[in-house]
Design a protein around this motif. Structure first.
Motif, PDB file in Angstrom:
ATOM      1  N   LEU A   1      -4.488   0.106   7.814  1.00 42.99           N
ATOM      2  CA  LEU A   1      -4.601  -0.508   6.490  1.00 42.99           C
ATOM      3  C   LEU A   1      -6.056  -0.583   6.042  1.00 42.99           C
ATOM      4  N   GLU A   2      -6.935  -0.946   6.960  1.00 42.22           N
ATOM      5  CA  GLU A   2      -8.356  -1.036   6.626  1.00 42.22           C
ATOM      6  C   GLU A   2      -8.877   0.292   6.100  1.00 42.22           C
ATOM      7  N   LEU A   3      -8.544   1.390   6.791  1.00 42.09           N
ATOM      8  CA  LEU A   3      -8.987   2.721   6.372  1.00 42.09           C
ATOM      9  C   LEU A   3      -8.352   3.131   5.046  1.00 42.09           C
ATOM     10  N   LEU A   4      -7.068   2.780   4.881  1.00 39.32           N
ATOM     11  CA  LEU A   4      -6.355   3.151   3.648  1.00 39.32           C
ATOM     12  C   LEU A   4      -6.920   2.444   2.437  1.00 39.32           C
ATOM     13  N   PHE A   5      -7.264   1.168   2.582  1.00 41.71           N
ATOM     14  CA  PHE A   5      -7.820   0.435   1.439  1.00 41.71           C
ATOM     15  C   PHE A   5      -9.175   1.006   1.035  1.00 41.71           C
ATOM     16  N   LEU A   6      -9.957   1.402   2.009  1.00 42.94           N
ATOM     17  CA  LEU A   6     -11.256   2.014   1.699  1.00 42.94           C
ATOM     18  C   LEU A   6     -11.072   3.339   0.947  1.00 42.94           C
ATOM     19  N   ALA A   7     -10.180   4.175   1.449  1.00 44.90           N
ATOM     20  CA  ALA A   7      -9.939   5.474   0.813  1.00 44.90           C
ATOM     21  C   ALA A   7      -9.302   5.300  -0.564  1.00 44.90           C
TER      22      ALA A   7
ATOM     23  N   ILE B   1       0.829  -1.206   0.000  1.00 41.25           N
ATOM     24  CA  ILE B   1       0.000   0.000   0.000  1.00 41.25           C
ATOM     25  C   ILE B   1       0.865   1.259   0.000  1.00 41.25           C
ATOM     26  N   VAL B   2       2.041   1.205   0.624  1.00 41.36           N
ATOM     27  CA  VAL B   2       2.973   2.338   0.549  1.00 41.36           C
ATOM     28  C   VAL B   2       3.404   2.548  -0.900  1.00 41.36           C
ATOM     29  N   ASP B   3       3.747   1.453  -1.585  1.00 37.36           N
ATOM     30  CA  ASP B   3       4.132   1.556  -2.994  1.00 37.36           C
ATOM     31  C   ASP B   3       2.982   2.102  -3.834  1.00 37.36           C
ATOM     32  N   SER B   4       1.762   1.613  -3.569  1.00 32.08           N
ATOM     33  CA  SER B   4       0.620   2.074  -4.366  1.00 32.08           C
ATOM     34  C   SER B   4       0.367   3.562  -4.140  1.00 32.08           C
ATOM     35  N   LEU B   5       0.581   4.049  -2.919  1.00 26.52           N
ATOM     36  CA  LEU B   5       0.418   5.482  -2.652  1.00 26.52           C
ATOM     37  C   LEU B   5       1.472   6.308  -3.374  1.00 26.52           C
ATOM     38  N   HIS B   6       2.681   5.757  -3.505  1.00 27.54           N
ATOM     39  CA  HIS B   6       3.717   6.447  -4.279  1.00 27.54           C
ATOM     40  C   HIS B   6       3.283   6.589  -5.740  1.00 27.54           C
ATOM     41  N   HIS B   7       2.715   5.526  -6.288  1.00 25.67           N
ATOM     42  CA  HIS B   7       2.243   5.596  -7.680  1.00 25.67           C
ATOM     43  C   HIS B   7       1.066   6.552  -7.805  1.00 25.67           C
ATOM     44  N   LEU B   8       0.208   6.582  -6.807  1.00 24.83           N
ATOM     45  CA  LEU B   8      -0.918   7.516  -6.800  1.00 24.83           C
ATOM     46  C   LEU B   8      -0.410   8.958  -6.747  1.00 24.83           C
ATOM     47  N   ALA B   9       0.630   9.164  -5.958  1.00 23.89           N
ATOM     48  CA  ALA B   9       1.229  10.495  -5.856  1.00 23.89           C
ATOM     49  C   ALA B   9       1.806  10.942  -7.201  1.00 23.89           C
TER      50      ALA B   9
ATOM     51  N   TYR C   1      -1.543  13.305   0.039  1.00 21.19           N
ATOM     52  CA  TYR C   1      -0.478  13.479   1.036  1.00 21.19           C
ATOM     53  C   TYR C   1      -0.988  13.113   2.435  1.00 21.19           C
ATOM     54  N   LYS C   2      -2.233  13.502   2.727  1.00 21.91           N
ATOM     55  CA  LYS C   2      -2.802  13.217   4.048  1.00 21.91           C
ATOM     56  C   LYS C   2      -2.944  11.707   4.258  1.00 21.91           C
ATOM     57  N   LEU C   3      -3.352  10.980   3.200  1.00 22.89           N
ATOM     58  CA  LEU C   3      -3.461   9.521   3.303  1.00 22.89           C
ATOM     59  C   LEU C   3      -2.113   8.905   3.661  1.00 22.89           C
ATOM     60  N   TYR C   4      -1.078   9.343   2.954  1.00 25.58           N
ATOM     61  CA  TYR C   4       0.266   8.813   3.192  1.00 25.58           C
ATOM     62  C   TYR C   4       0.726   9.144   4.612  1.00 25.58           C
ATOM     63  N   ASP C   5       0.489  10.369   5.025  1.00 27.86           N
ATOM     64  CA  ASP C   5       0.906  10.810   6.356  1.00 27.86           C
ATOM     65  C   ASP C   5       0.199  10.001   7.436  1.00 27.86           C
TER      66      ASP C   5
ATOM     67  N   TRP D   1       6.871  13.530  -2.613  1.00 33.28           N
ATOM     68  CA  TRP D   1       5.879  13.900  -1.607  1.00 33.28           C
ATOM     69  C   TRP D   1       5.909  15.387  -1.306  1.00 33.28           C
ATOM     70  N   LYS D   2       7.042  16.015  -1.518  1.00 34.50           N
ATOM     71  CA  LYS D   2       7.124  17.475  -1.372  1.00 34.50           C
ATOM     72  C   LYS D   2       6.251  18.141  -2.435  1.00 34.50           C
ATOM     73  N   GLN D   3       6.271  17.574  -3.652  1.00 32.40           N
ATOM     74  CA  GLN D   3       5.405  18.084  -4.716  1.00 32.40           C
ATOM     75  C   GLN D   3       3.932  17.864  -4.391  1.00 32.40           C
ATOM     76  N   VAL D   4       3.609  16.629  -3.981  1.00 35.06           N
ATOM     77  CA  VAL D   4       2.214  16.245  -3.790  1.00 35.06           C
ATOM     78  C   VAL D   4       1.570  16.995  -2.635  1.00 35.06           C
ATOM     79  N   LYS D   5       2.352  17.350  -1.637  1.00 37.87           N
ATOM     80  CA  LYS D   5       1.814  18.114  -0.511  1.00 37.87           C
ATOM     81  C   LYS D   5       1.180  19.410  -1.005  1.00 37.87           C
ATOM     82  N   GLN D   6       1.757  19.982  -2.071  1.00 34.98           N
ATOM     83  CA  GLN D   6       1.217  21.220  -2.642  1.00 34.98           C
ATOM     84  C   GLN D   6       0.123  20.947  -3.672  1.00 34.98           C
TER      85      GLN D   6
END
Length: 289
Positions: free
Chosen positions: A204-210, A152-160, A187-191, A176-181
């Motif tokens: 993980l449960e919340l992240l998969f739903l989002a 899920i960390v990898d998938s968030l990187h691809h989403l970013a 960015y909030k999901l990753y954080d 992530w510096k770019q995506v924060k802006q």
């Protein structure tokens, strides 16, 4: 350091195969942009026989790297996004030699980011995203939470990275510096995933739903390129899809991506008879728009 290396790049500039030379200096004490080196000498060439050539130099307590990259290799890396620091080198490095404005033209291409190039990059990134997400979900259902977390960390990187493409930009090393802006919601999901004090299972449960919603809302744009290519023929075998020049870039993620798009109703299966009465050939098709 530059004065010491000047004879080297002057010699390279006299080579008719040399297209451009860029000087890059580190901007932080430990710089991921320059792979921790003090200076980078980045040379672009027409020579395809040796697409990548690297040398390291040292002087007292400083170190420098020389990278000679063919134009073909450079364009491949830029297309696949497998070497993001090159974008920084091209855009922010100091040009010390530019044959027929080659470097200047490359910079214009990066700034313009033509829509076709962007569609391909988004497609490749979305294919990687779907694989990581689906594998992570499977691990989660199997209660393998650490493996699920990794995916899920990898998938968030691809989403970013997708979010950066959607804004007409190229992902940088510090994405992530770019995506924060650009997209604070991602960015909030990753954080929340890496910083929350909730249990790993709950995070993980919340992240998969989002993530389900964010992936669903981007499927049409993420699949635009592959669907556009598949719509050029009535139907395809999987081998034909693998051999199609543009779709080769999807590599190992291609078949998982196709199955994902079948499930979402974007690609249809067409069955054709074989010599056996029980087994059918499986073809893939997209209704032309």
């Amino acid at each position: 350091m530059e004065a010491l290396l000047r004879p080297i790049y002057q010699e390279r500039a006299s080579d008719p195969d040399t297209l451009g030379i860029i000087w890059v200096e580190k901007r932080e004490e430990v710089s991921p942009i320059t792979d921790t080196f003090d200076s980078i000498l980045f040379i672009l060439t027409k020579n395809e026989e040796q697409p990548i050539f690297t040398k390291h130099y040292t002087f007292h307590n400083q170190k420098a790297a020389l990278h000679i990259i063919s134009e073909k290799q450079l364009r491949k890396w830029l297309l696949l996004g497998t070497n993001p620091k090159l974008v920084d080198w091209l855009l922010n490095g100091r040009v010390v030699f530019d044959r027929n404005e080659f470097v200047e033209e490359m910079r214009r291409e990066l700034d313009d980011f033509p829509i076709n190039g962007r569609k391909i990059r988004m497609g490749i990134e979305f294919a990687k995203l779907t694989r990581r997400y689906l594998e992570g979900k499977l691990f989660f259902e199997q209660l393998n939470y650490l493996d699920a977390y990794n995916q899920i960390v990898d998938s968030l990187h691809h989403l970013a990275r997708l979010a950066v493409f959607e804004n007409g930009m190229h992902p940088e090393v510090m994405v992530w510096k770019q995506v924060k802006q650009l997209d604070p919601s991602i960015y909030k999901l990753y954080d929340e995933l890496v910083s929350s004090e909730e249990s790993l299972e709950k995070r993980l449960e919340l992240l998969f739903l989002a993530s389900e919603f964010l992936i669903h809302s981007r499927t049409k744009d993420g699949a635009h390129h592959i669907l556009e290519v598949l719509a050029t023929k009535d139907h395809w075998t999987i081998q034909e899809i693998h051999e199609q020049e543009e779709l080769k870039n999807y590599s190992v993620d291609l078949e998982v991506f196709i199955e994902f798009l079948i499930e979402k109703g974007f690609i249809m299966i067409e069955k054709k008879a074989t010599k056996s009465t029980d087994i059918m050939h499986r073809y893939y098709k997209v209704e032309p728009k």
